[in-house]
Design a protein around this motif. Structure first.
Motif, PDB file in Angstrom:
ATOM      1  N   SER A  25      -5.962  10.131  14.879  1.00 41.11           N
ATOM      2  CA  SER A  25      -5.595   9.847  13.487  1.00 41.11           C
ATOM      3  C   SER A  25      -4.815   8.541  13.381  1.00 41.11           C
ATOM      4  O   SER A  25      -4.979   7.785  12.416  1.00 41.11           O
ATOM      5  CB  SER A  25      -4.810  11.001  12.880  1.00 41.11           C
ATOM      6  OG  SER A  25      -3.587  11.192  13.547  1.00 41.11           O
TER       7      SER A  25
ATOM      8  N   ASN B  67      -7.305   5.748  13.711  1.00 43.32           N
ATOM      9  CA  ASN B  67      -8.012   5.590  12.449  1.00 43.32           C
ATOM     10  C   ASN B  67      -7.137   4.864  11.423  1.00 43.32           C
ATOM     11  O   ASN B  67      -7.640   4.023  10.663  1.00 43.32           O
ATOM     12  CB  ASN B  67      -8.463   6.947  11.907  1.00 43.32           C
ATOM     13  CG  ASN B  67      -9.408   6.783  10.743  1.00 43.32           C
ATOM     14  OD1 ASN B  67     -10.369   6.032  10.813  1.00 43.32           O
ATOM     15  ND2 ASN B  67      -9.124   7.483   9.658  1.00 43.32           N
ATOM     16  N   LEU B  68      -5.840   5.155  11.397  1.00 41.55           N
ATOM     17  CA  LEU B  68      -4.933   4.461  10.482  1.00 41.55           C
ATOM     18  C   LEU B  68      -4.859   2.976  10.827  1.00 41.55           C
ATOM     19  O   LEU B  68      -4.857   2.123   9.938  1.00 41.55           O
ATOM     20  CB  LEU B  68      -3.540   5.102  10.528  1.00 41.55           C
ATOM     21  CG  LEU B  68      -2.491   4.468   9.623  1.00 41.55           C
ATOM     22  CD1 LEU B  68      -2.926   4.480   8.161  1.00 41.55           C
ATOM     23  CD2 LEU B  68      -1.166   5.196   9.802  1.00 41.55           C
TER      24      LEU B  68
ATOM     25  N   GLU C 135      -1.074   7.327   0.641  1.00 45.29           N
ATOM     26  CA  GLU C 135      -2.288   7.877   0.033  1.00 45.29           C
ATOM     27  C   GLU C 135      -3.439   6.877   0.071  1.00 45.29           C
ATOM     28  O   GLU C 135      -4.582   7.245   0.351  1.00 45.29           O
ATOM     29  CB  GLU C 135      -2.016   8.307  -1.421  1.00 45.29           C
ATOM     30  CG  GLU C 135      -1.026   9.429  -1.566  1.00 45.29           C
ATOM     31  CD  GLU C 135       0.441   9.002  -1.425  1.00 45.29           C
ATOM     32  OE1 GLU C 135       0.763   7.806  -1.634  1.00 45.29           O
ATOM     33  OE2 GLU C 135       1.262   9.857  -1.071  1.00 45.29           O
ATOM     34  N   SER C 136      -3.140   5.616  -0.207  1.00 45.65           N
ATOM     35  CA  SER C 136      -4.205   4.614  -0.210  1.00 45.65           C
ATOM     36  C   SER C 136      -4.753   4.363   1.198  1.00 45.65           C
ATOM     37  O   SER C 136      -5.872   3.895   1.348  1.00 45.65           O
ATOM     38  CB  SER C 136      -3.726   3.299  -0.837  1.00 45.65           C
ATOM     39  OG  SER C 136      -2.749   2.678  -0.031  1.00 45.65           O
ATOM     40  N   PHE C 137      -3.963   4.704   2.208  1.00 41.33           N
ATOM     41  CA  PHE C 137      -4.405   4.570   3.599  1.00 41.33           C
ATOM     42  C   PHE C 137      -4.894   5.898   4.157  1.00 41.33           C
ATOM     43  O   PHE C 137      -5.257   5.988   5.322  1.00 41.33           O
ATOM     44  CB  PHE C 137      -3.266   4.021   4.466  1.00 41.33           C
ATOM     45  CG  PHE C 137      -3.211   2.519   4.512  1.00 41.33           C
ATOM     46  CD1 PHE C 137      -3.395   1.741   3.384  1.00 41.33           C
ATOM     47  CD2 PHE C 137      -2.959   1.875   5.704  1.00 41.33           C
ATOM     48  CE1 PHE C 137      -3.337   0.363   3.441  1.00 41.33           C
ATOM     49  CE2 PHE C 137      -2.899   0.495   5.772  1.00 41.33           C
ATOM     50  CZ  PHE C 137      -3.089  -0.261   4.636  1.00 41.33           C
ATOM     51  N   GLY C 138      -4.885   6.952   3.334  1.00 43.89           N
ATOM     52  CA  GLY C 138      -5.403   8.250   3.755  1.00 43.89           C
ATOM     53  C   GLY C 138      -4.573   8.924   4.835  1.00 43.89           C
ATOM     54  O   GLY C 138      -5.122   9.560   5.737  1.00 43.89           O
ATOM     55  N   THR C 139      -3.246   8.780   4.730  1.00 44.82           N
ATOM     56  CA  THR C 139      -2.383   9.384   5.737  1.00 44.82           C
ATOM     57  C   THR C 139      -1.126   9.946   5.088  1.00 44.82           C
ATOM     58  O   THR C 139      -0.908   9.798   3.896  1.00 44.82           O
ATOM     59  CB  THR C 139      -2.026   8.350   6.831  1.00 44.82           C
ATOM     60  OG1 THR C 139      -1.420   9.021   7.928  1.00 44.82           O
ATOM     61  CG2 THR C 139      -1.108   7.264   6.312  1.00 44.82           C
ATOM     62  N   ASP C 140      -0.307  10.573   5.888  1.00 46.73           N
ATOM     63  CA  ASP C 140       0.955  11.127   5.399  1.00 46.73           C
ATOM     64  C   ASP C 140       2.061  10.071   5.507  1.00 46.73           C
ATOM     65  O   ASP C 140       1.925   9.063   6.199  1.00 46.73           O
ATOM     66  CB  ASP C 140       1.329  12.375   6.210  1.00 46.73           C
ATOM     67  CG  ASP C 140       1.508  12.067   7.674  1.00 46.73           C
ATOM     68  OD1 ASP C 140       2.650  11.757   8.074  1.00 46.73           O
ATOM     69  OD2 ASP C 140       0.506  12.121   8.422  1.00 46.73           O
TER      70      ASP C 140
ATOM     71  N   THR D 165      -7.876   1.417   9.495  1.00 53.91           N
ATOM     72  CA  THR D 165      -7.754   1.264   8.046  1.00 53.91           C
ATOM     73  C   THR D 165      -6.908   0.049   7.702  1.00 53.91           C
ATOM     74  O   THR D 165      -7.253  -0.736   6.811  1.00 53.91           O
ATOM     75  CB  THR D 165      -7.158   2.540   7.425  1.00 53.91           C
ATOM     76  OG1 THR D 165      -8.015   3.641   7.723  1.00 53.91           O
ATOM     77  CG2 THR D 165      -6.987   2.411   5.926  1.00 53.91           C
TER      78      THR D 165
ATOM     79  N   SER E 140       0.841  -1.200   0.000  1.00 53.29           N
ATOM     80  CA  SER E 140       0.000   0.000   0.000  1.00 53.29           C
ATOM     81  C   SER E 140       0.873   1.245   0.000  1.00 53.29           C
ATOM     82  O   SER E 140       2.094   1.169   0.067  1.00 53.29           O
ATOM     83  CB  SER E 140      -0.910   0.005   1.236  1.00 53.29           C
ATOM     84  OG  SER E 140      -1.736  -1.130   1.238  1.00 53.29           O
ATOM     85  N   THR E 141       0.220   2.373  -0.053  1.00 56.99           N
ATOM     86  CA  THR E 141       0.904   3.664  -0.004  1.00 56.99           C
ATOM     87  C   THR E 141       0.241   4.528   1.066  1.00 56.99           C
ATOM     88  O   THR E 141      -0.903   4.252   1.468  1.00 56.99           O
ATOM     89  CB  THR E 141       0.783   4.397  -1.350  1.00 56.99           C
ATOM     90  OG1 THR E 141      -0.607   4.676  -1.595  1.00 56.99           O
ATOM     91  CG2 THR E 141       1.369   3.571  -2.495  1.00 56.99           C
TER      92      THR E 141
END
Length: 140
Positions: A77, A80-81, A37-42, A84, A34-35
């Protein structure tokens, strides 16, 4: 085999230690493919999650260290990660169908310390993931 715990918030989940270690493989696999971005994080938080997973060790029956989710999920956050990651892992597991093939387990999970002798029901691990997600929802 022994048992150990995954802690999250004020709760924990008691699991077979080899199931924890098997899930660890699938968590690492999900993050490796994954990246941020695909996990919605920095990138920094994504890398911190990867390092957290790399810190897990299975020392022997009943002793899995590093798997206290509280040590990573120190902010909303990060929690949440983690959610995810666990959800992505569940999705990946369902791609196996009803069972994770023994050939896959031989190549990626089995070790000299412990090993599967037959394909494993995917539901064993998706059920654990559902319980983890319920704990996170309860405490997060």
């Amino acid at each position: 085999m022994g048992h150990d715990y995954i802690d999250i918030g004020t709760s924990h989940l008691r699991l077979n230690d080899f199931h924890i270690w098997t899930l660890h493989h699938f968590f690492c696999d999900a993050i490796a493919t994954s990246t941020p971005e695909s996990f919605g994080t920095d990138a920094d938080t994504f890398n911190a999650l990867q390092k957290y997973l790399e810190s897990w060790e299975w020392l022997g029956p009943g002793i899995v260290t590093g798997c206290d989710f509280n040590s990573f999920a120190t902010t909303p956050s990060r929690l949440n990660l983690l959610r995810t990651l666990i959800s992505a892992t569940r999705e990946r597991l369902t791609r196996f169908g009803d069972a994770i093939p023994l050939s896959y387990l031989d190549d990626h999970v089995n070790s000299s310390m412990a090993y599967y002798l037959a394909p494993q029901p995917t539901a064993t691990f998706t059920d654990i993931i559902d319980r983890l997600l319920a704990l996170i929802s309860q405490d997060g």
